[in-house]
Design a protein around this motif. Structure first.
Motif, short mmCIF file in Angstrom:
data_model
loop_
_atom_site.label_atom_id
_atom_site.label_comp_id
_atom_site.label_asym_id
_atom_site.label_seq_id
_atom_site.Cartn_x
_atom_site.Cartn_y
_atom_site.Cartn_z
N VAL A 36 0.87 -1.18 0.00
CA VAL A 36 0.00 0.00 0.00
C VAL A 36 0.90 1.22 0.00
CG1 VAL A 36 -1.69 1.34 1.32
CG2 VAL A 36 -1.90 -1.15 1.22
N TRP A 37 0.70 2.14 -0.96
CA TRP A 37 1.59 3.30 -1.00
C TRP A 37 0.94 4.50 -0.34
CZ3 TRP A 37 2.21 7.67 -4.64
CH2 TRP A 37 1.09 7.89 -5.45
N ARG A 38 1.66 5.60 -0.24
CA ARG A 38 1.28 6.72 0.62
C ARG A 38 -0.08 7.32 0.28
NH1 ARG A 38 6.20 10.78 -0.85
NH2 ARG A 38 7.30 8.91 -0.16
N ASP A 39 -0.44 7.44 -1.00
CA ASP A 39 -1.74 8.00 -1.34
C ASP A 39 -2.87 7.09 -0.88
OD1 ASP A 39 -0.33 10.02 -2.51
OD2 ASP A 39 -1.39 9.96 -4.42
N GLU A 40 -2.69 5.79 -1.09
CA GLU A 40 -3.70 4.83 -0.63
C GLU A 40 -3.75 4.76 0.89
OE1 GLU A 40 -4.08 1.45 -4.01
OE2 GLU A 40 -2.19 1.45 -2.90
N ALA A 41 -2.60 4.99 1.53
CA ALA A 41 -2.57 4.98 3.00
C ALA A 41 -3.46 6.07 3.56
CB ALA A 41 -1.14 5.15 3.49
N ASP A 360 6.49 4.21 -2.81
CA ASP A 360 6.84 3.58 -1.53
C ASP A 360 5.78 2.55 -1.14
OD1 ASP A 360 4.70 5.15 -0.79
OD2 ASP A 360 5.82 6.44 0.56
N ASP A 361 6.00 1.92 0.00
CA ASP A 361 5.08 0.91 0.52
C ASP A 361 5.06 1.04 2.05
OD1 ASP A 361 3.61 -1.29 1.25
OD2 ASP A 361 5.04 -2.78 0.56
N VAL A 362 3.93 1.48 2.57
CA VAL A 362 3.85 1.73 4.01
C VAL A 362 3.76 0.43 4.80
CG1 VAL A 362 2.73 3.95 3.61
CG2 VAL A 362 1.32 1.94 4.04
N ALA A 385 4.44 13.29 7.78
CA ALA A 385 3.49 12.54 6.96
C ALA A 385 3.81 11.05 6.91
CB ALA A 385 3.46 13.10 5.54
N ARG A 386 5.06 10.68 7.22
CA ARG A 386 5.41 9.26 7.21
C ARG A 386 4.82 8.51 8.40
NH1 ARG A 386 5.30 11.00 3.48
NH2 ARG A 386 6.90 11.65 2.00
N ARG A 387 4.11 9.23 9.24
CA ARG A 387 3.36 8.58 10.33
C ARG A 387 2.24 7.71 9.77
NH1 ARG A 387 3.17 12.70 13.17
NH2 ARG A 387 4.76 12.16 14.72
N ASP A 388 1.94 7.85 8.49
CA ASP A 388 0.90 7.01 7.88
C ASP A 388 1.20 5.53 8.04
OD1 ASP A 388 3.04 6.83 6.12
OD2 ASP A 388 1.96 7.61 4.38
N THR A 389 2.49 5.18 8.14
CA THR A 389 2.85 3.78 8.35
C THR A 389 2.26 3.25 9.65
OG1 THR A 389 4.93 4.09 7.15
CG2 THR A 389 4.81 2.22 8.64
N ALA A 390 2.35 4.03 10.70
CA ALA A 390 1.81 3.61 12.00
C ALA A 390 0.29 3.65 12.01
CB ALA A 390 2.36 4.52 13.10
N LEU A 391 -0.30 4.55 11.24
CA LEU A 391 -1.75 4.67 11.21
C LEU A 391 -2.39 3.51 10.46
CD1 LEU A 391 -1.96 8.50 10.48
CD2 LEU A 391 -2.25 7.35 12.68
N VAL A 392 -1.72 3.00 9.44
CA VAL A 392 -2.25 1.88 8.67
C VAL A 392 -1.92 0.54 9.34
CG1 VAL A 392 -2.05 0.66 6.46
CG2 VAL A 392 -2.20 3.14 6.49
N GLN A 432 16.00 9.47 25.72
CA GLN A 432 15.82 8.13 25.19
C GLN A 432 17.16 7.42 25.01
OE1 GLN A 432 12.80 6.66 24.66
NE2 GLN A 432 11.98 8.55 25.58
N ARG A 433 17.10 6.09 25.12
CA ARG A 433 18.29 5.28 24.91
C ARG A 433 18.34 4.72 23.49
NH1 ARG A 433 19.47 0.00 24.96
NH2 ARG A 433 17.34 -0.55 25.52
N ARG A 434 17.15 4.42 22.94
CA ARG A 434 17.09 3.78 21.62
C ARG A 434 15.90 4.34 20.84
NH1 ARG A 434 15.74 -1.40 19.27
NH2 ARG A 434 17.50 -2.30 18.11
N VAL A 435 16.15 4.75 19.60
CA VAL A 435 15.11 5.41 18.79
C VAL A 435 15.09 4.80 17.39
CG1 VAL A 435 14.34 7.60 17.79
CG2 VAL A 435 15.40 7.57 20.06
N LEU A 436 13.87 4.56 16.87
CA LEU A 436 13.68 4.13 15.49
C LEU A 436 13.20 5.32 14.67
CD1 LEU A 436 13.57 1.41 17.15
CD2 LEU A 436 12.07 0.55 15.32
N LEU A 437 13.89 5.61 13.59
CA LEU A 437 13.51 6.70 12.70
C LEU A 437 12.91 6.12 11.42
CD1 LEU A 437 13.56 9.73 11.83
CD2 LEU A 437 15.83 9.26 10.85
N VAL A 438 11.67 6.51 11.12
CA VAL A 438 11.00 6.08 9.88
C VAL A 438 10.97 7.26 8.92
CG1 VAL A 438 8.86 5.21 8.86
CG2 VAL A 438 9.58 4.42 11.13
N THR A 439 11.52 7.05 7.75
CA THR A 439 11.63 8.14 6.78
C THR A 439 11.61 7.56 5.37
OG1 THR A 439 12.95 10.07 6.16
CG2 THR A 439 14.16 8.11 6.84
N ASP A 440 11.91 8.39 4.38
CA ASP A 440 11.97 7.92 2.99
C ASP A 440 13.33 7.28 2.71
OD1 ASP A 440 9.39 8.87 2.21
OD2 ASP A 440 10.20 10.89 2.09
#
Length: 484
Positions: A36-41, A360-362, A385-392, A432-440
């Motif tokens: 599923v890509w960003r527009d469909e997300a 892309d593919d969320v 806007a890449r928060r769409d991954t967590a929302l889907v 924080q001790r450990r962080v995950l960064l979601v990006t393009d």
């Protein structure tokens, strides 16, 4: 052979075969390997909200797609959220458009023109892309094809008391398309050009003007309100000469199809309907883009119905030329051309059904997050806007703290939520001790422009070290650990 089939059966086959053909094309590889890509997300996450929350969001963003979101909300409620529910409405819509185009071609230029036009529509590369897309453009194309079919039937039947239901259906269809995307109103000048071409009677012109004006009036509140959200399309680049190459090629092909049809002046023909339907929306969008950049092919996807109609007329002309000397070959011409087109376009058809066909593919990156996360980890999104991954895919982010989020998308009635001020984001990150960064992914990523995103990048660069970095289908997840 088709030539021995009764007229009644041919009348059914001419639209049923293209409908089933396009439906089969749409169902082929519908899940796109569960991507599923960003527009469909955007469709997915909004459709999953309560109807009241969707209505509240439309006051802030995406009002132009409000009717579509509410429709998809009903489908998600009834059938559940899935790639099938997301995309099947578009498949059915394009199949219906193919049936309408076939019916128009059959009325205006005969059986082979209708069959050729209906089969051609689903094979056009632009249509192939949106045939399996969880966005409203296929539905608009179906509505434009239906309104064109209604107009043709009204022009053929002449004046009469029983015409008003079809005129009403015409106006309602145009209005529904406008509520799905008001740029679909460009179909009206295309229909006006057809009326001028055939020198329509004064009574027909007055009725058309009345019902067209009613549709525009009904859509006007949405048009005016959505103009206040025009920053949503601020990313569309200004019109350039190279952007006109595609429309130029389409118009050239359409011109050849119109020439092959060779209509008499004033006659209602495939050229009189198809050429304006292809050319006028394209030229109209180009004109609008000179004022404000809006040129995206999906906004005038419905114009491909005009191109398909002209292709069908050209195929019918070829059949007429071959019939006297080669009657058997003439009966196989349209199926043969369609078969060759399928083979020639096979790389396009396979490409459109691969995740790589979208930027892309969320869902894929959500799977990476689920594999990499640990208890107590935090997550950041750049841009927001890449928060769409967590929302889907909320399950993949269970247990992660969204450090920058101040108000959720639902609470803030937005698509991506509201983030905290840069100072608060910095303070939260340093704890924080450990962080995950979601990006393009590196291929499509742009340098951070928002101050919040610059703060996130600066703190990660100065105080954290990269320990994992995964890129998958246009997205990237990087794991950072605090130094020391």
């Amino acid at each position: 052979m088709l030539c021995h089939i009764s007229a009644a059966r041919r009348g059914r086959l001419v639209w049923l075969v293209p409908f089933l053909w396009t439906l089969a094309l749409g169902l082929w590889g519908l899940s796109r390997q569960d991507s599923v890509w960003r527009d469909e997300a955007a469709t997915w996450q909004v459709a999953g909200r309560p109807a009241g929350e969707i209505w509240r969001m439309l006051g802030n963003v995406d009002a132009v797609h409000g009717l579509y979101y509410l429709l998809m909300h009903g489908l998600f409620e009834f059938f559940g959220a899935s790639t099938t529910t997301l995309r099947l409405p578009s498949v059915l819509a394009v199949a219906a458009a193919a049936a309408c185009v076939a019916a128009i071609g059959s009325r205006l230029a005969g059986f082979w023109a209708g069959l050729g036009a209906g089969l051609a529509l689903g094979l056009l590369p632009a249509v192939q892309f949106y045939l399996q897309e969880g966005r409203p453009y296929a539905l608009v194309a179906a509505g434009a094809a239906l309104s064109t079919l209604l107009l043709v039937s009204l022009l053929e039947s002449g004046p009469g008391r029983r015409a008003w239901p079809r005129w009403t259906a015409y106006g309602v269809t145009v209005l529904a398309c406008a509520l799905l995307n008001w740029l679909s109103l460009l179909v009206l000048p295309a229909h006006a050009a057809t009326l001028w071409w055939v020198r329509a009677r004064r009574g027909v012109l007055l009725r058309w003007a009345a019902y067209a004006s009613g549709a525009v009036t009904g859509a006007l509140p949405l048009i005016l309100f959505s103009r206040g959200q025009s920053d949503q399309v601020s990313w569309i680049p200004p019109l350039t000469w190279h952007m006109l190459i595609g429309p130029g090629i389409l118009l050239a092909i359409g011109g050849l199809g119109a020439w092959a049809d060779r209509p008499d002046r004033k006659s209602l023909s495939a050229a009189a309907v198809g050429l304006p339907l292809l050319a006028v929306p394209q030229l109209g969008l180009i004109g609008l883009s000179l004022v404000q950049p809006l040129f995206l092919d999906r906004y005038v996807l419905f114009s491909m119905a005009g191109l398909a109609l002209l292709i069908g007329a050209a195929l019918a002309a070829a059949v007429r030329v071959c019939s006297p000397r080669f009657p058997t070959a003439a009966g196989l011409l349209v199926p043969g051309v369609v078969g060759v087109a399928v083979v020639a376009l096979l790389p396009v058809e396979l490409g459109r059904r691969a995740p790589a066909s979208r930027v892309d593919d969320v869902l894929a990156v959500a799977g990476e997050v689920d594999r990499l996360k640990r208890d107590g980890d935090a997550v950041l999104f750049v841009p927001a806007a890449r928060r769409d991954t967590a929302l889907v895919s909320p399950g993949a982010f269970t247990g992660l703290t969204d450090l920058a989020l101040a108000r959720t998308p639902v609470a803030s009635a937005t698509l991506k939520g509201e983030e905290a001020e840069p100072a608060r984001i910095r303070a939260a990150l340093l704890g924080q001790r450990r962080v995950l960064l979601v990006t393009d992914s590196a291929k499509v990523a742009k340098p951070p422009s928002a101050e919040r995103d610059k703060t996130k990048a600066a703190v990660l660069r100065e105080h954290f070290t990269v320990v994992e970095d995964r890129q998958v289908r246009g997205r990237r997840v990087t794991v950072y650990e605090r130094r020391g």
